[in-house]
Design a protein around this motif. Structure first.
Motif, PDB file in Angstrom:
ATOM      1  N   GLU A  32       0.881  -1.354   0.014  1.00  0.00           N
ATOM      2  CA  GLU A  32      -0.094  -0.024   0.050  1.00  0.00           C
ATOM      3  C   GLU A  32       1.040   1.330  -0.012  1.00  0.00           C
ATOM      4  OE1 GLU A  32      -3.054   2.180   3.156  1.00  0.00           O
ATOM      5  OE2 GLU A  32      -3.623   0.070   2.498  1.00  0.00           O
ATOM      6  N   TYR A  33       0.659   2.194  -1.066  1.00  0.00           N
ATOM      7  CA  TYR A  33       1.299   3.356  -0.960  1.00  0.00           C
ATOM      8  C   TYR A  33       0.464   4.487  -0.810  1.00  0.00           C
ATOM      9  CZ  TYR A  33       4.747   0.388  -3.717  1.00  0.00           C
ATOM     10  OH  TYR A  33       5.428  -0.606  -4.312  1.00  0.00           O
ATOM     11  N   THR A  34       0.925   5.398   0.138  1.00  0.00           N
ATOM     12  CA  THR A  34      -0.135   6.743   0.144  1.00  0.00           C
ATOM     13  C   THR A  34       0.901   7.933  -0.351  1.00  0.00           C
ATOM     14  OG1 THR A  34      -1.263   5.937   2.077  1.00  0.00           O
ATOM     15  CG2 THR A  34      -1.270   8.211   1.750  1.00  0.00           C
ATOM     16  N   VAL A  35       0.523   8.321  -1.438  1.00  0.00           N
ATOM     17  CA  VAL A  35       1.398   9.363  -2.062  1.00  0.00           C
ATOM     18  C   VAL A  35       0.744  10.763  -2.170  1.00  0.00           C
ATOM     19  CG1 VAL A  35       2.864   7.673  -3.431  1.00  0.00           C
ATOM     20  CG2 VAL A  35       0.510   8.665  -4.476  1.00  0.00           C
ATOM     21  N   GLN A  36       1.577  11.731  -1.567  1.00  0.00           N
ATOM     22  CA  GLN A  36       0.888  13.151  -1.574  1.00  0.00           C
ATOM     23  C   GLN A  36       1.837  13.879  -2.562  1.00  0.00           C
ATOM     24  OE1 GLN A  36       0.933  14.830   2.653  1.00  0.00           O
ATOM     25  NE2 GLN A  36      -0.521  16.750   1.619  1.00  0.00           N
ATOM     26  N   SER A  37       1.086  14.559  -3.240  1.00  0.00           N
ATOM     27  CA  SER A  37       1.949  15.444  -4.343  1.00  0.00           C
ATOM     28  C   SER A  37       2.366  16.740  -3.544  1.00  0.00           C
ATOM     29  CB  SER A  37       1.066  15.741  -5.528  1.00  0.00           C
ATOM     30  OG  SER A  37      -0.135  16.621  -5.342  1.00  0.00           O
ATOM     31  N   TYR A  38       3.439  17.303  -4.110  1.00  0.00           N
ATOM     32  CA  TYR A  38       3.847  18.395  -3.744  1.00  0.00           C
ATOM     33  C   TYR A  38       2.885  19.573  -4.486  1.00  0.00           C
ATOM     34  CZ  TYR A  38       6.332  17.713  -8.181  1.00  0.00           C
ATOM     35  OH  TYR A  38       6.598  17.352  -9.394  1.00  0.00           O
ATOM     36  N   PRO A  39       2.727  20.717  -3.941  1.00  0.00           N
ATOM     37  CA  PRO A  39       1.736  21.832  -4.695  1.00  0.00           C
ATOM     38  C   PRO A  39       2.087  21.841  -6.003  1.00  0.00           C
ATOM     39  CG  PRO A  39       2.337  22.628  -2.691  1.00  0.00           C
ATOM     40  CD  PRO A  39       3.200  21.375  -2.837  1.00  0.00           C
ATOM     41  N   ILE A  40       1.327  21.876  -6.688  1.00  0.00           N
ATOM     42  CA  ILE A  40       1.436  21.716  -8.424  1.00  0.00           C
ATOM     43  C   ILE A  40       0.903  22.919  -9.137  1.00  0.00           C
ATOM     44  CG2 ILE A  40       1.317  20.437 -10.633  1.00  0.00           C
ATOM     45  CD1 ILE A  40       0.730  18.084  -8.588  1.00  0.00           C
ATOM     46  N   PRO A  41       1.576  24.038  -9.685  1.00  0.00           N
ATOM     47  CA  PRO A  41       0.939  24.942 -10.420  1.00  0.00           C
ATOM     48  C   PRO A  41       0.409  24.506 -11.594  1.00  0.00           C
ATOM     49  CG  PRO A  41       3.231  25.362  -9.868  1.00  0.00           C
ATOM     50  CD  PRO A  41       3.092  23.891  -9.587  1.00  0.00           C
ATOM     51  N   LEU A  42      -0.845  25.166 -11.734  1.00  0.00           N
ATOM     52  CA  LEU A  42      -1.657  24.558 -13.075  1.00  0.00           C
ATOM     53  C   LEU A  42      -1.594  25.712 -14.250  1.00  0.00           C
ATOM     54  CD1 LEU A  42      -4.822  23.054 -11.181  1.00  0.00           C
ATOM     55  CD2 LEU A  42      -2.707  21.668 -11.896  1.00  0.00           C
ATOM     56  N   ASN A  43      -1.073  25.091 -15.177  1.00  0.00           N
ATOM     57  CA  ASN A  43      -1.470  26.111 -16.410  1.00  0.00           C
ATOM     58  C   ASN A  43      -2.879  25.888 -16.824  1.00  0.00           C
ATOM     59  OD1 ASN A  43      -2.043  23.797 -18.263  1.00  0.00           O
ATOM     60  ND2 ASN A  43       0.375  23.675 -18.389  1.00  0.00           N
ATOM     61  N   PRO A  44      -3.001  27.107 -17.787  1.00  0.00           N
ATOM     62  CA  PRO A  44      -4.526  27.205 -18.265  1.00  0.00           C
ATOM     63  C   PRO A  44      -5.014  26.039 -18.816  1.00  0.00           C
ATOM     64  CG  PRO A  44      -3.363  29.199 -19.092  1.00  0.00           C
ATOM     65  CD  PRO A  44      -2.460  28.201 -18.421  1.00  0.00           C
ATOM     66  N   THR A  45      -4.396  25.192 -19.594  1.00  0.00           N
ATOM     67  CA  THR A  45      -4.776  23.885 -20.023  1.00  0.00           C
ATOM     68  C   THR A  45      -5.206  22.988 -18.874  1.00  0.00           C
ATOM     69  OG1 THR A  45      -3.629  24.186 -22.220  1.00  0.00           O
ATOM     70  CG2 THR A  45      -4.432  21.984 -21.458  1.00  0.00           C
ATOM     71  N   MET A  46      -4.322  22.981 -18.014  1.00  0.00           N
ATOM     72  CA  MET A  46      -4.629  21.911 -16.727  1.00  0.00           C
ATOM     73  C   MET A  46      -5.806  22.477 -15.940  1.00  0.00           C
ATOM     74  SD  MET A  46      -0.383  21.171 -15.849  1.00  0.00           S
ATOM     75  CE  MET A  46      -0.743  20.134 -14.541  1.00  0.00           C
ATOM     76  N   MET A  47      -6.039  23.676 -15.740  1.00  0.00           N
ATOM     77  CA  MET A  47      -7.027  24.521 -15.145  1.00  0.00           C
ATOM     78  C   MET A  47      -8.363  24.027 -15.987  1.00  0.00           C
ATOM     79  SD  MET A  47      -6.663  25.889 -12.127  1.00  0.00           S
ATOM     80  CE  MET A  47      -7.917  27.168 -12.217  1.00  0.00           C
ATOM     81  N   GLN A  48      -8.269  24.076 -17.228  1.00  0.00           N
ATOM     82  CA  GLN A  48      -9.583  23.609 -17.842  1.00  0.00           C
ATOM     83  C   GLN A  48      -9.938  22.068 -17.828  1.00  0.00           C
ATOM     84  OE1 GLN A  48      -9.158  24.842 -22.063  1.00  0.00           O
ATOM     85  NE2 GLN A  48      -9.163  27.002 -21.532  1.00  0.00           N
ATOM     86  N   ALA A  49      -8.870  21.346 -17.811  1.00  0.00           N
ATOM     87  CA  ALA A  49      -9.068  19.865 -17.566  1.00  0.00           C
ATOM     88  C   ALA A  49      -9.306  19.361 -16.113  1.00  0.00           C
ATOM     89  CB  ALA A  49      -7.569  19.259 -17.869  1.00  0.00           C
ATOM     90  N   ILE A  50      -9.101  19.953 -15.005  1.00  0.00           N
ATOM     91  CA  ILE A  50      -9.575  19.664 -13.797  1.00  0.00           C
ATOM     92  C   ILE A  50     -10.885  20.294 -13.629  1.00  0.00           C
ATOM     93  CG2 ILE A  50      -8.592  21.776 -12.489  1.00  0.00           C
ATOM     94  CD1 ILE A  50      -7.729  19.553 -10.636  1.00  0.00           C
ATOM     95  N   ASP A  51     -11.423  21.530 -14.140  1.00  0.00           N
ATOM     96  CA  ASP A  51     -12.541  21.922 -14.178  1.00  0.00           C
ATOM     97  C   ASP A  51     -13.526  20.927 -14.897  1.00  0.00           C
ATOM     98  OD1 ASP A  51     -12.267  24.187 -12.698  1.00  0.00           O
ATOM     99  OD2 ASP A  51     -11.894  25.571 -14.520  1.00  0.00           O
ATOM    100  N   TYR A  52     -13.271  20.559 -15.862  1.00  0.00           N
ATOM    101  CA  TYR A  52     -14.014  19.467 -16.603  1.00  0.00           C
ATOM    102  C   TYR A  52     -14.235  18.240 -16.127  1.00  0.00           C
ATOM    103  CZ  TYR A  52     -15.488  16.772 -20.791  1.00  0.00           C
ATOM    104  OH  TYR A  52     -16.377  15.843 -21.523  1.00  0.00           O
ATOM    105  N   ALA A  53     -13.094  17.572 -15.506  1.00  0.00           N
ATOM    106  CA  ALA A  53     -13.099  16.506 -14.704  1.00  0.00           C
ATOM    107  C   ALA A  53     -14.188  16.506 -13.563  1.00  0.00           C
ATOM    108  CB  ALA A  53     -11.658  16.192 -14.221  1.00  0.00           C
ATOM    109  N   VAL A  54     -14.163  17.763 -12.843  1.00  0.00           N
ATOM    110  CA  VAL A  54     -14.833  17.866 -11.805  1.00  0.00           C
ATOM    111  C   VAL A  54     -16.457  17.990 -12.175  1.00  0.00           C
ATOM    112  CG1 VAL A  54     -15.694  19.326  -9.793  1.00  0.00           C
ATOM    113  CG2 VAL A  54     -13.375  19.070 -10.170  1.00  0.00           C
TER     114      VAL A  54
END
Length: 198
Positions: free
Chosen positions: A121-143
């Protein structure tokens, strides 16, 4: 009368070296035959790694464009061999979102007994990731779609322990998508096994 040139015999050192080389050659040939016959008799199956379970513990992003995640992933190492133990070494995976590596999963060498499985079992926590506009759109769409997808890539070096017969090495690799529902953080199960799975 002209003197005849004296004839010298082969040096004992050369004879010894030749005999030793011949013995080594025969030993290597016999060893190869033994390993081959042993492999044909045991004929172990290639070990398998797969994703057994996962959970999206945390998904957080703000209007500034910074993403934070924490994901629990359970990896199953499976050894279907009835006559040989399996060793897994250099186990490492990358967790990727929209082409950007956000976390690494690593494990030291471990052994899986005959016809057994080991769950890690792995529990992985990402470091804070800056999102570019494309990634922001992708995560908005995913939600909005209630499905967010991460990539898991990596694998493990495996080898069989077959006693005095030696060992055989293989690479077990994974490259698949992990999908979650942001609404309740649940995992959407889908096949995710190593390339050697048939």
């Amino acid at each position: 009368m002209p003197r005849l040139g004296s004839r010298h015999g082969t040096s004992p050192f050369i004879w010894c070296a030749a005999i030793i080389c011949a013995i080594i050659s025969v030993a290597v040939i016999i060893g190869g035959i033994v390993i081959f016959v042993g492999y044909m008799v045991i004929h172990p199956r290639v070990p398998i790694i797969s994703v057994s379970d996962a959970h999206l513990n945390l998904l957080k992003y703000d209007i500034v464009g910074v993403l934070q995640t924490e994901i629990r992933i359970v990896i199953r190492a499976e050894n279907d061999n009835a006559k040989a133990h399996a060793l897994f070494d250099k186990t490492e995976f990358k967790l990727i979102y929209e082409g950007k590596t956000i976390a690494y999963l690593r494990q030291d060498e471990f052994e899986v007994n005959k016809e057994r499985s080991v769950y890690s079992e792995y529990t992985v926590q990402s470091y804070p990731i800056p999102l570019n506009p494309t990634m922001m759109q992708a995560i908005d769409y995913a939600v909005k779609q209630d499905v967010i997808t991460f990539e898991l890539k990596g694998g493990s070096k495996t080898r069989w322990r077959v006693g005095p017969l030696g060992s055989v090495k293989f690479d077990c690799s994974l490259s698949c998508d992990l999908r979650f529902r942001p609404s309740d953080h649940s995992y959407i199960p889908s096949p995710c096994t190593s390339a050697h799975k048939h």
